[in-house]
Design an enzyme around this catalytic site. Structure first.
Site, PDB file in Angstrom:
ATOM      1  N   MET A  26      -4.434   5.133  -5.480  1.00 21.84           N
ATOM      2  CA  MET A  26      -3.572   4.312  -4.653  1.00 21.84           C
ATOM      3  C   MET A  26      -2.125   4.772  -4.866  1.00 21.84           C
ATOM      4  SD  MET A  26      -6.118   2.704  -6.437  1.00 21.84           S
ATOM      5  CE  MET A  26      -5.545   1.450  -7.575  1.00 21.84           C
ATOM      6  N   CYS A  61       0.865  -1.181   0.000  1.00 20.41           N
ATOM      7  CA  CYS A  61       0.000   0.000   0.000  1.00 20.41           C
ATOM      8  C   CYS A  61       0.896   1.225   0.000  1.00 20.41           C
ATOM      9  CB  CYS A  61      -0.923   0.029   1.219  1.00 20.41           C
ATOM     10  SG  CYS A  61      -1.890   1.565   1.325  1.00 20.41           S
TER      11      CYS A  61
END
Length: 394
Positions: free
Chosen positions: A319, A104
């Site tokens: 993201m 992430c």
């Protein structure tokens, strides 16, 4: 009937970039959860509140979106020249599994500050005032991330005037360097930045047709397609897609067949157990639009528009790992991302996403006919939201 008490586990709830997650030190987890396996996954699922057939994660720390259904485990690094080992778990909302297949990028922005505050970085390396450099080993993908964390009076500085579209309030800027970001994954991919060996592929998708696609392993395995090829303008916001079941099914079909072509899975059915990767994104040339905050985005202020899906839904912003993929692909002439941005060689792009804009840079060069990227750079911010213990039914 005997009632077991809840287990108390030290934890910190943090925002990193446009995501939120529950952070743990490996040593604070129950012994059975200190090693990979069913016990660890079961614990994290219960912490977040999954699986939840209602899709709300009311009985846990999750926020019912892919951006807020995340967990992080940190430990002192076992690798030379690194401070901390960082493991990321993307928790499914409605299914009983944790996806460990990728990183992430947004929560990466919070890893450095958590590591410093948790005593995982040598205090001698923390200045009284200035910037602390934290070298992070990203264990999911086997890559190095360098976080530049601002320090004031010997402590992590979290407040500031850095604004990040997709985050309501300003905070301190944290610069991230993703070193050698290409060809990541869990070892089952094609073994190169472009697993097929081509900058643009013909991707055959049943029920959709043959789409031009750039398949890239950089930041996170990503499938880029042209917005117009699937009937979009590239200026869409979440409601235009997330409320359309037919569109979501189309994107999942594209994702599954792209994953096969990238060598990430062998059968379409495997895509259901690998929700976090690869990502699907669609690109378009610059165009005016109004972001979800009401902010007007002008075509003249961006190089291209990008929209990306995460865990089956259009992301509210972008993201962090997909931003690395965007910056990398934009730096390589001939990819769909590069062409949407106007083509040619470039070291940075500013792209439009549903919440606003983001700038990302990448250093790319060609070696013996093959493209390589030494690093990608972007700025994020991070902040502790709550710290103490999280309780889990025994």
């Amino acid at each position: 009937m005997q009632h077991l008490p809840q287990v108390k586990i030290p934890a910190t709830y943090m925002r990193g970039g446009t995501s939120k997650g529950v952070f743990f030190r490996l040593q604070d987890l129950p012994p059975a959860a200190q090693v990979p396996g069913k016990a660890r996954d079961a614990l994290l699922l219960r912490v977040i509140g999954s699986p939840d057939p209602y899709g709300k994660q009311i009985d846990g720390m999750g926020g019912a979106t892919s951006s807020t259904s995340k967990t992080v485990i940190l430990a002192p690094s076992t690798r030379a020249d690194h401070d901390v080992d960082y493991l990321f778990g993307q928790v499914s909302i409605d299914r009983p599994f944790v996806d460990w297949s990728g990183n992430c990028g947004n929560l990466s922005a919070a890893v450095g500050s958590f590591a410093i505050a948790s005593g995982l970085v040598d205090p001698a390396r923390i200045p009284q005032d200035g910037v602390a450099t934290v070298r992070i080993w990203q264990a999911n993908i086997g890559k190095t991330i360098v976080a530049h964390v601002p320090i004031t009076n010997g402590e992590v500085q979290e407040t500031g005037d850095f604004e990040l579209d997709g985050v309501t309030f300003p905070a301190a800027e944290v610069q991230l360097e993703f070193l050698d970001p290409a060809d990541e994954g869990d070892g089952d991919g094609g073994g190169a930045m472009f697993p097929t060996g081509r900058l643009v592929d013909d991707l055959e998708v049943p029920g959709v047709g043959t789409l031009k696609a750039t398949l890239i392993n950089a930041g996170i395995p990503t499938i880029f397609i042209n917005a117009e090829a699937i009937g979009y303008a590239g200026t869409e916001l979440q409601d235009a897609i997330n409320g359309d079941a037919k569109a979501l099914a189309m994107f999942e079909t594209i994702r599954a067949h792209g994953a096969i072509k990238m060598g990430l899975i062998k059968d379409v059915a495997e895509a259901a157990t690998r929700q976090h990767t690869p990502k699907v994104a669609f690109v378009a040339k610059p165009a005016d639009y109004v972001a979800s905050s009401g902010k007007a985005i002008r075509a003249a202020d961006i190089d291209l528009n990008v929209r990306a899906l995460s865990m089956g839904k259009l992301h509210h912003a972008m993201m962090g790992t997909a931003a690395v993929a965007i910056g990398t692909a934009a730096a390589i002439p001939g990819t769909l991302v590069n062409l949407a941005a106007g083509g040619g060689k470039r070291e940075a792009v500013r792209f439009g996403h549903p919440s606003g804009t983001l700038r990302v840079g990448a250093e790319a060069r060609q070696v013996d006919g093959a493209w390589t990227v030494t690093r990608a750079i972007m700025s994020r911010s991070a902040r502790v939201l709550m710290e103490g213990v999280v309780r889990v039914p025994a």
